[in-house]
Design a protein around this motif. Sequence first.
Motif, short mmCIF file in Angstrom:
data_model
loop_
_atom_site.label_atom_id
_atom_site.label_comp_id
_atom_site.label_asym_id
_atom_site.label_seq_id
_atom_site.Cartn_x
_atom_site.Cartn_y
_atom_site.Cartn_z
N UNK A 139 0.87 -1.18 0.00
CA UNK A 139 0.00 0.00 0.00
C UNK A 139 0.91 1.23 0.00
N UNK A 140 0.46 2.31 -0.64
CA UNK A 140 1.30 3.51 -0.71
C UNK A 140 0.43 4.76 -0.84
N UNK A 141 1.04 5.89 -0.48
CA UNK A 141 0.36 7.18 -0.64
C UNK A 141 -0.59 7.48 0.50
N UNK A 142 -1.31 8.60 0.37
CA UNK A 142 -2.28 8.97 1.40
C UNK A 142 -3.65 8.37 1.07
N UNK A 143 -4.62 8.54 1.93
CA UNK A 143 -6.01 8.34 1.50
C UNK A 143 -6.70 9.70 1.62
N UNK A 157 -11.86 17.34 0.97
CA UNK A 157 -11.54 16.07 1.62
C UNK A 157 -10.58 16.29 2.78
N UNK A 158 -10.44 15.24 3.62
CA UNK A 158 -9.40 15.22 4.66
C UNK A 158 -8.29 14.34 4.10
N UNK A 159 -7.05 14.84 4.14
CA UNK A 159 -5.93 14.06 3.63
C UNK A 159 -4.68 14.31 4.43
N UNK A 160 -3.53 13.96 3.89
CA UNK A 160 -2.26 14.22 4.58
C UNK A 160 -1.16 14.44 3.54
N UNK A 161 0.05 14.73 4.00
CA UNK A 161 1.14 15.14 3.10
C UNK A 161 1.91 13.98 2.47
N UNK A 162 1.44 12.74 2.62
CA UNK A 162 2.18 11.62 2.03
C UNK A 162 2.29 11.78 0.51
N UNK A 163 3.50 11.57 -0.04
CA UNK A 163 3.70 11.69 -1.49
C UNK A 163 3.67 10.32 -2.17
N UNK A 164 3.81 9.25 -1.38
CA UNK A 164 3.87 7.91 -1.94
C UNK A 164 5.27 7.49 -2.38
N UNK A 165 6.26 8.40 -2.24
CA UNK A 165 7.62 8.11 -2.75
C UNK A 165 8.23 6.86 -2.16
#
Length: 220
Positions: free
Chosen positions: A14-18, A27-35
């Motif tokens: 699994x990768x990245x934000x939701x 939306x509610x999210x976060x700073x994850x880039x998935x790198x």
Amino acid sequence: MTENSFKDKTILLTAGPTHEPIDPVRFIGNHSTGKMGYALAECFAARGAKVQLVSGPVNIKAESQSINITPVTTADEMYAAVKQLAPKADIIVYAAAVADYRPKMVADKKIKKSGDELTIELVKNVDIAAALGKEKKEGQFSVGFALETHNESANAREKLQKKNLDMIVLNSLNDPGAGFKHDTNKVTIIEKDATTAFELKQKTEVAEDIVNLIWERTHG
Ligand code: CTP
């Protein structure tokens, strides 16, 4: 380790934000880039694995032909995809930054500005790693991530046990250059009976370190 080290193995990542919708435009999210997750996917693919990458919304693309992407938006969608793919996986790596909560109600029309305050009620999302940890099959190897600001080791160890993981990759936000928004990361890998600390490096090199250790534990 060679380019065929993970031949015939299926890796689920699994990768990245939701993103958890509030209304059609927010939306509610976060700073994850998935790198970090994508770097791991490329690294496993370069060693011959078939990679199933369940990815939240990111701005990066996978290079390798051996990476099959299932794009998702919310934690519930990510859980449904992972649950379906897990039975065929030899190794599962939970690198996504899943939103812990989502809005209880999703407005079907854009919420218009009104009073000075707005309260949005949130409900807990499924913990994907913990839920899958309960149905982990014999011989399946699972790896989680933990991002901590205090009591790092103790918190990571608790997650290792609670989510029935074999390995947890700890990022401390106290390390300069580590975590979200950086191309570098400094990790400590915690297992039941071992702790391995690494230097600050490029995320692609961190991915190599993680994949090397997974290989040692699953082939050693
Ligand atoms: N994780 C998950 N599903 C969630 C939350 C987390 O699969 N709903 C996974 C992450 O992908 C990561 C690990 O669990 O591998 C740890 O995530 P983290 O957010 O640090 O842990 P939480 O259990 O949510 O604890 P807290 O936020 O309270 O620190």
